[in-house]
Design a protein around this motif. Structure first.
Motif, short mmCIF file in Angstrom:
data_model
loop_
_atom_site.label_atom_id
_atom_site.label_comp_id
_atom_site.label_asym_id
_atom_site.label_seq_id
_atom_site.Cartn_x
_atom_site.Cartn_y
_atom_site.Cartn_z
N ASN A 1 0.82 -1.23 0.00
CA ASN A 1 0.00 0.00 0.00
C ASN A 1 0.85 1.27 0.00
O ASN A 1 0.50 2.26 0.63
CB ASN A 1 -0.95 0.01 1.21
CG ASN A 1 -1.88 -1.19 1.22
OD1 ASN A 1 -2.56 -1.46 0.24
ND2 ASN A 1 -1.88 -1.92 2.33
N ASP B 1 -1.20 2.40 -3.74
CA ASP B 1 -1.38 0.97 -3.42
C ASP B 1 -0.30 0.09 -4.04
O ASP B 1 -0.56 -1.04 -4.46
CB ASP B 1 -2.76 0.48 -3.88
CG ASP B 1 -3.89 1.17 -3.12
OD1 ASP B 1 -3.67 1.56 -1.97
OD2 ASP B 1 -4.98 1.32 -3.70
N THR C 1 -4.47 3.97 5.94
CA THR C 1 -3.52 2.97 6.37
C THR C 1 -4.27 1.92 7.17
O THR C 1 -5.36 2.20 7.70
CB THR C 1 -2.38 3.58 7.22
OG1 THR C 1 -1.36 2.60 7.42
CG2 THR C 1 -2.88 4.03 8.58
N ALA D 1 -6.66 -1.37 4.95
CA ALA D 1 -6.69 -0.48 3.79
C ALA D 1 -6.83 -1.30 2.51
O ALA D 1 -7.47 -0.86 1.55
CB ALA D 1 -5.41 0.35 3.74
N GLU D 2 -6.26 -2.50 2.49
CA GLU D 2 -6.39 -3.39 1.34
C GLU D 2 -7.84 -3.77 1.11
O GLU D 2 -8.32 -3.80 -0.04
CB GLU D 2 -5.54 -4.63 1.57
CG GLU D 2 -5.68 -5.69 0.50
CD GLU D 2 -5.00 -6.99 0.89
OE1 GLU D 2 -4.17 -6.98 1.82
OE2 GLU D 2 -5.31 -8.02 0.27
N SER E 1 -9.62 -0.87 -0.57
CA SER E 1 -9.25 -0.75 -1.99
C SER E 1 -9.95 -1.82 -2.83
O SER E 1 -10.42 -1.54 -3.93
CB SER E 1 -7.73 -0.86 -2.15
OG SER E 1 -7.08 0.19 -1.50
#
Length: 344
Positions: free
Chosen positions: A166, A182, A255, A306-307, A310
């Motif tokens: 990220n 990312d 984050t 955060a992944e 996304s």
């Protein structure tokens, strides 16, 4: 390529400075421990020469005018993926593609997207050895193998570990372009000409497309970056279908919230996507998101990192309205955000 910090103000600045210091400490520790484990794997059960021999035929060299880069065979019917910046100077959309078997032939740039920095090149050749793309992000510390054509040295191989996830790189060149977001960070050497080539895991699967590096004159040592395969696969799918890529945009810098970070900040939750900053006049700001908010859900689906955020965002289209569940100062609330196209 040199990168400087963006100016931050108010609470966002305090939050960002605190978090980056803590995250750097935590990631450095994790990378050191995982790196030692990865080194043991690289020397033991993982056979890097075998990985290279299997995947090398899927990596090509791309010559676009005076520019030289790399590419990866995406489909056996002649579809190759590379970076948009590799083919940006192609004359009339035509490039030369050099294969690992020594053949060289013309290729056409079918479509390209500047924001994702992904392009699709087609060649009139079938039965190509298509690479396998792993869309799940690798873990920090995993083995990382880079294959490409740095400085025109075809099918060169470097190896290291995944150093971070990220990552965000600001737009270069002072042209006001979009930052690269990312990204996967690796200490496997990436040099000019590697762009568009493969970043592989210990099973020979493509986890990313090489994107950029920070040169030694900037004070960096082994700082390379790759576009995650999930982003690549989504961009290629859209480029093949419509010739362009739509990017849902909220306008937040995030984050992953770790328990240690939550304890330091005195938060009531210990997982989620922590908002570091919100872009002015963005959908997120208009919806009321603030630095310090923790995003816990996206249209009812849990967000633990955060992944996760996304991945959820990639599944919606500009113009869609999504419900974000957030924690703010210990209180849960729902915020409706209407996403837009990412500005260029």
């Amino acid at each position: 390529m040199e990168f400087g910090p963006h100016a931050r103000h108010g609470r966002a600045a305090e939050l960002l400075v605190c978090l980056l210091a803590l995250i750097s400490f935590l990631v450095a520790g994790a990378s050191g421990q995982a790196g030692a484990a990865s080194g043991a794997v690289a020397a033991g059960s993982v056979d890097v020469p075998d990985i290279v021999s299997r995947v090398e035929p899927s990596v090509v060299t791309i010559i676009a005018g005076s520019e030289l880069g790399s590419g990866v065979v995406y489909r056996q019917d002649g579809v190759i993926v590379t970076n948009q910046h590799v083919v940006a100077s192609a004359s009339n959309g035509s490039v030369q593609v050099a294969f690992a078997d020594g053949r060289r032939m013309a290729g056409d740039v079918q479509a390209a997207d500047e924001i994702s920095d992904i392009a699709v090149v087609r060649v009139d050749r079938t039965r190509l050895p298509a690479a396998t793309f792993r869309q799940q992000l690798p873990r920090v510390g995993e083995l990382a193998v880079v294959i490409g054509s740095p400085l025109g040295l075809e099918n060169s191989v470097t190896a290291g570990i995944v150093s971070g996830l990220n990552r965000i790189l600001p737009a270069s060149g002072g042209g006001g372009g979009s930052p690269a977001v990312d990204l996967i960070q690796t200490d496997a050497a990436i040099s000019p000409g590697n762009s568009g080539g493969a970043l592989l895991d210990g099973q020979g699967r493509v986890v990313g497309i090489s994107e950029a590096y920070v040169p030694p004159q900037s004070g960096a040592v082994s700082l390379g970056f790759a576009i995650p395969s999930a982003t690549v696969v989504d961009a290629v799918r859209q480029l093949l279908a419509t010739g362009k890529v739509r990017h849902a945009f909220v306008g937040v810098q995030l984050t992953t919230l770790q328990p240690q970070i939550a304890a330091t900040l005195g938060l009531d939750v210990d997982s989620g996507a922590l908002v570091l900053d919100v872009t002015d006049n963005s959908p997120g700001q208009k919806a009321g998101l603030r630095p310090g908010d923790v995003i816990l859900s996206f249209d009812g689906k849990p967000v633990s990192s955060a992944e996760d955020f996304s991945a959820r965002l990639r599944a919606v289209a500009p113009g869609d309205t999504v419900a974000l569940g957030i924690d703010r100062d210990g209180n849960n609330r729902q915020i409706q955000v209407t996403v837009t196209d990412q500005p260029t």
